[in-house]
Enzyme design. Structure first.
Site, mmCIF file in Angstrom:
data_model
loop_
_atom_site.group_PDB
_atom_site.id
_atom_site.type_symbol
_atom_site.label_atom_id
_atom_site.label_comp_id
_atom_site.label_asym_id
_atom_site.label_seq_id
_atom_site.Cartn_x
_atom_site.Cartn_y
_atom_site.Cartn_z
ATOM 1 N N ALA A 58 0.831 -1.213 0.000
ATOM 2 C CA ALA A 58 0.000 0.000 0.000
ATOM 3 C C ALA A 58 0.859 1.255 0.000
ATOM 4 O O ALA A 58 0.484 2.282 0.544
ATOM 5 C CB ALA A 58 -0.915 -0.006 1.225
ATOM 6 N N ARG B 58 -1.809 7.726 -11.407
ATOM 7 C CA ARG B 58 -2.848 7.695 -12.438
ATOM 8 C C ARG B 58 -4.183 8.249 -11.932
ATOM 9 O O ARG B 58 -5.050 8.589 -12.717
ATOM 10 C CB ARG B 58 -3.012 6.265 -12.964
ATOM 11 C CG ARG B 58 -1.865 5.834 -13.853
ATOM 12 C CD ARG B 58 -1.843 4.340 -14.094
ATOM 13 N NE ARG B 58 -1.212 3.610 -12.997
ATOM 14 C CZ ARG B 58 -1.030 2.280 -12.986
ATOM 15 N NH1 ARG B 58 -1.452 1.556 -14.006
ATOM 16 N NH2 ARG B 58 -0.445 1.678 -11.962
ATOM 17 N N THR C 266 6.927 -3.255 -7.048
ATOM 18 C CA THR C 266 6.256 -4.199 -6.132
ATOM 19 C C THR C 266 7.214 -5.230 -5.522
ATOM 20 O O THR C 266 7.032 -5.648 -4.382
ATOM 21 C CB THR C 266 5.093 -4.904 -6.858
ATOM 22 O OG1 THR C 266 5.523 -5.314 -8.169
ATOM 23 C CG2 THR C 266 3.901 -3.986 -7.017
ATOM 24 N N ASP D 135 -4.878 -2.051 -3.654
ATOM 25 C CA ASP D 135 -5.764 -1.402 -4.635
ATOM 26 C C ASP D 135 -6.633 -2.437 -5.357
ATOM 27 O O ASP D 135 -7.061 -2.250 -6.477
ATOM 28 C CB ASP D 135 -4.970 -0.545 -5.643
ATOM 29 C CG ASP D 135 -4.055 -1.367 -6.543
ATOM 30 O OD1 ASP D 135 -3.825 -2.554 -6.254
ATOM 31 O OD2 ASP D 135 -3.568 -0.804 -7.545
ATOM 32 N N ASN E 103 -27.259 24.881 13.399
ATOM 33 C CA ASN E 103 -26.335 24.298 14.383
ATOM 34 C C ASN E 103 -24.983 24.977 14.409
ATOM 35 O O ASN E 103 -24.220 24.811 15.348
ATOM 36 C CB ASN E 103 -26.157 22.788 14.125
ATOM 37 C CG ASN E 103 -25.615 22.503 12.730
ATOM 38 O OD1 ASN E 103 -25.874 23.262 11.793
ATOM 39 N ND2 ASN E 103 -24.880 21.426 12.590
ATOM 40 N N ALA F 190 -45.833 28.104 12.760
ATOM 41 C CA ALA F 190 -45.205 28.155 11.436
ATOM 42 C C ALA F 190 -44.331 29.391 11.331
ATOM 43 O O ALA F 190 -44.712 30.477 11.762
ATOM 44 C CB ALA F 190 -46.282 28.175 10.358
HETATM 45 C C1 UD1 Z 1 0.186 -4.788 -10.772
HETATM 46 C C2 UD1 Z 1 0.918 -6.022 -11.328
HETATM 47 C C3 UD1 Z 1 0.162 -6.528 -12.548
HETATM 48 C C4 UD1 Z 1 -1.264 -6.872 -12.168
HETATM 49 C C5 UD1 Z 1 -1.953 -5.668 -11.505
HETATM 50 C C6 UD1 Z 1 -3.277 -6.120 -10.906
HETATM 51 C C7 UD1 Z 1 3.303 -5.693 -10.850
HETATM 52 C C8 UD1 Z 1 4.625 -5.319 -11.429
HETATM 53 N N1 UD1 Z 1 2.269 -5.636 -11.712
HETATM 54 O O1 UD1 Z 1 0.240 -3.758 -11.739
HETATM 55 O O2 UD1 Z 1 0.805 -7.700 -13.069
HETATM 56 O O3 UD1 Z 1 -1.976 -7.284 -13.305
HETATM 57 O O4 UD1 Z 1 -1.155 -5.150 -10.428
HETATM 58 O O5 UD1 Z 1 -4.018 -5.047 -10.409
HETATM 59 O O6 UD1 Z 1 3.237 -6.034 -9.699
HETATM 60 N N2 UD1 Z 1 3.153 -0.605 -4.603
HETATM 61 C C9 UD1 Z 1 4.032 -0.430 -3.560
HETATM 62 N N3 UD1 Z 1 5.284 -0.009 -3.817
HETATM 63 C C10 UD1 Z 1 5.747 0.215 -5.080
HETATM 64 C C11 UD1 Z 1 4.848 0.037 -6.143
HETATM 65 C C12 UD1 Z 1 3.568 -0.384 -5.883
HETATM 66 O O7 UD1 Z 1 3.672 -0.642 -2.397
HETATM 67 O O8 UD1 Z 1 6.923 0.590 -5.213
HETATM 68 C C13 UD1 Z 1 1.779 -1.062 -4.325
HETATM 69 C C14 UD1 Z 1 0.715 -0.084 -4.776
HETATM 70 O O9 UD1 Z 1 0.361 0.783 -3.717
HETATM 71 C C15 UD1 Z 1 -0.457 -1.004 -5.149
HETATM 72 C C16 UD1 Z 1 0.231 -2.295 -5.559
HETATM 73 O O10 UD1 Z 1 1.537 -2.245 -5.034
HETATM 74 O O11 UD1 Z 1 -1.280 -1.253 -4.046
HETATM 75 C C17 UD1 Z 1 0.264 -2.504 -7.058
HETATM 76 O O12 UD1 Z 1 0.987 -1.464 -7.682
HETATM 77 P P1 UD1 Z 1 0.483 -0.774 -9.018
HETATM 78 O O13 UD1 Z 1 1.463 0.271 -9.396
HETATM 79 O O14 UD1 Z 1 -0.936 -0.377 -8.887
HETATM 80 O O15 UD1 Z 1 0.626 -2.003 -10.029
HETATM 81 P P2 UD1 Z 1 -0.131 -2.226 -11.420
HETATM 82 O O16 UD1 Z 1 0.515 -1.401 -12.463
HETATM 83 O O17 UD1 Z 1 -1.587 -2.086 -11.224
HETATM 84 CA CA CA Z 2 -2.874 -1.464 -9.504
#
Ligand code: UD1
Ligand code: CA
Length: 419
Positions: free
Chosen positions: A11, A17, A80, A104, A354, A391
């Site tokens: 998270a 975006r 991630t 998310d 209020n 009233a």
């Molecule tokens: C990611 C997946 C994708 C999948 C999709 C599903 C990867 C590389 N890609 O893409 O394969 O189909 O989710 O919804 O994992 N986050 C961190 N730290 C970071 C980056 C992200 O904690 O450095 C967290 C974000 O807060 C989010 C989650 O990881 O909750 C996913 O990151 P996001 O950038 O939304 O990945 P997607 O591009 O959606």
């Molecule tokens: Ca995502």
């Protein structure tokens, strides 16, 4: 089973975006921060070993976590895999299954995750992906399968070639790992992609090359897979969740005349045989009793408590107020920071003033009072039992109306005392 399961919730992400200053996971779905739904999953599955990886505005996000969840901060959002890596030192002495959840991904159901964990553990797998088949896979990582249909990797949307872009099986982001295999793969991930990020999805290719056992569970309900990256996905998730909330309420004995135009916050409690008319918005932290009639065009905000047999609306807003059973507020009005007794009649157009420009003040209306049409009650003020206002009366600040007394005019003055 749950003793050998640890969960890492990702998270940390910014809401690039979403084009928002607010962290993505705090954006509300059915009047509740998105993160809450993922937390429900881990509570529902009774998993104790939970680590949340926070980053962007972590102080604000942390407030949503319950005690017991460990927190690590990812200072630089490097992807991630990097986020999962941050959490690994906290699992130093842990052996077993690591479940990675993306915050998310709010529409996942508990039963689905349970099935995934069960399948992973029963078959002694090294990595098990939760995948989905979707018509429009754009934006998601695609599942790569070899000629034996075994998964050999995941390619991210940005890095996919035209052929891979056509693949409709996607990565939901939810993966179970054997902890030691995960630790090994994380060390091997390199940022060799367009975004120059460390992708968790690359661990699958790494594990495949090492001869590890990789399998998948496919999600039954396509709507569960939705990842929220944009405002339109947020709206879509809201509408899917709203359907679930309304459906559950109807199943518990509440009539919702038109579910498509009724917006009820997650966790709102409503008693049986209450009817909700169209264009009603009920936010979180609201309780409604049995046999009430709510709406059309009613906005019930946080801290609203309604007893049984209450008629509220049309065209009404209530906030931080409790109203006891049998009271009528049938048309037009605003009630804020008020305590209203039983069997009170609130006439059309009644407004509780209020807010005095500095603070919110309280209004009390006791049992059986009769508030005439278009009354303004300037708080703080009390209306006695069985008292009446004429009233258009304006009952000014602290000019409390004693029990049984009638007041009229602007400012309101006593015209009649009851026997
Ligand atoms: C990611 C997946 C994708 C999948 C999709 C599903 C990867 C590389 N890609 O893409 O394969 O189909 O989710 O919804 O994992 N986050 C961190 N730290 C970071 C980056 C992200 O904690 O450095 C967290 C974000 O807060 C989010 C989650 O990881 O909750 C996913 O990151 P996001 O950038 O939304 O990945 P997607 O591009 O959606
Ligand atoms: Ca995502």
């Amino acid at each position: 089973m749950n003793k050998n399961i640890a969960v890492i919730i990702l998270a940390a992400g910014k809401s690039t975006r979403m084009k928002s200053d607010i962290p993505k996971v705090l954006h509300p779905i059915c009047a509740r921060p998105m993160l809450g739904y993922v937390l429900d999953l881990v509570y529902g599955l009774k998993i104790k070993n939970v680590i949340a990886v926070l980053g962007h505005r972590h102080q604000d996000v942390r407030k949503q976590l319950k005690p017991g969840i460990k927190v690590v901060i990812q200072k630089r959002l490097a992807g991630t895999a990097d986020a999962v890596k941050m959490a690994m030192p906290l699992l130093k002495n842990f052996k077993g299954t690591v479940l990675v959840l993306y915050a998310d991904n709010p529409l996942l159901k508990k039963e689905t995750i349970r099935k995934l964990l069960y399948y992973h553990i029963k078959n002694n797998l090294d990595a098990t992906l939760l995948t989905a088949k979707v018509d429009k896979p754009a934006g998601y990582g695609r599942i790569l399968r070899d000629k034996y249909a075994s998964i050999y990797g995941i390619v991210e949307d940005k890095d996919a070639d035209d052929f891979q872009k056509d693949i409709q099986e996607i990565n939901t982001g939810i993966i179970c790992f054997n902890k030691d295999k995960l630790a090994y793969a994380l060390r091997a991930v390199r940022p060799n992609n367009l975004k120059k990020e460390y992708y968790l999805t690359d661990t699958i290719g790494i594990l495949y090359k090492k001869g590890c056992l990789i399998d998948s569970v496919t999600i039954p309900d396509i709507n569960e897979a939705l990842g929220i990256n944009s405002r339109s996905e947020l709206a879509k998730a809201n509408s899917i969740m709203q359907k679930r909330v309304n459906e559950e309420l109807m199943q518990s004995g509440i009539t919702i005349v038109d579910p498509d135009s009724t917006f009820i916050g997650y966790g709102v409690k409503i008693g049986t045989d209450t009817t909700i008319y169209p264009f009603t918005v009920i936010e979180s932290d609201v309780k409604i009793g049995k046999r009430c009639f709510i709406g059309p065009f009613v906005h019930l905000r946080e801290g609203t408590r309604l007893g049984d047999n209450i008629t509220a609306g049309n065209f009404l807003e209530i906030v931080r107020s409790s109203i006891s059973s049998g009271t009528f507020l049938k048309h037009l009005g605003y009630i804020g920071d008020s305590r209203i007794g039983r069997n009170v009649n609130i006439g059309a157009g009644t407004v509780v003033a209020n807010f005095d420009g500095k603070k919110k003040n309280t209004t009390v209306i006791n049992d059986n009072a009769f508030i005439g049409c278009d009354t303004v009650l300037v708080a703080p003020v009390k209306i006695g039992k069985s008292a009446r206002t004429g009233a258009g009366a304006v009952v000014t600040k602290n000019k409390n109306v004693p029990d049984g007394v009638t007041v009229v005019g602007v400012p309101a003055r006593i015209i009649k005392k009851r026997e």
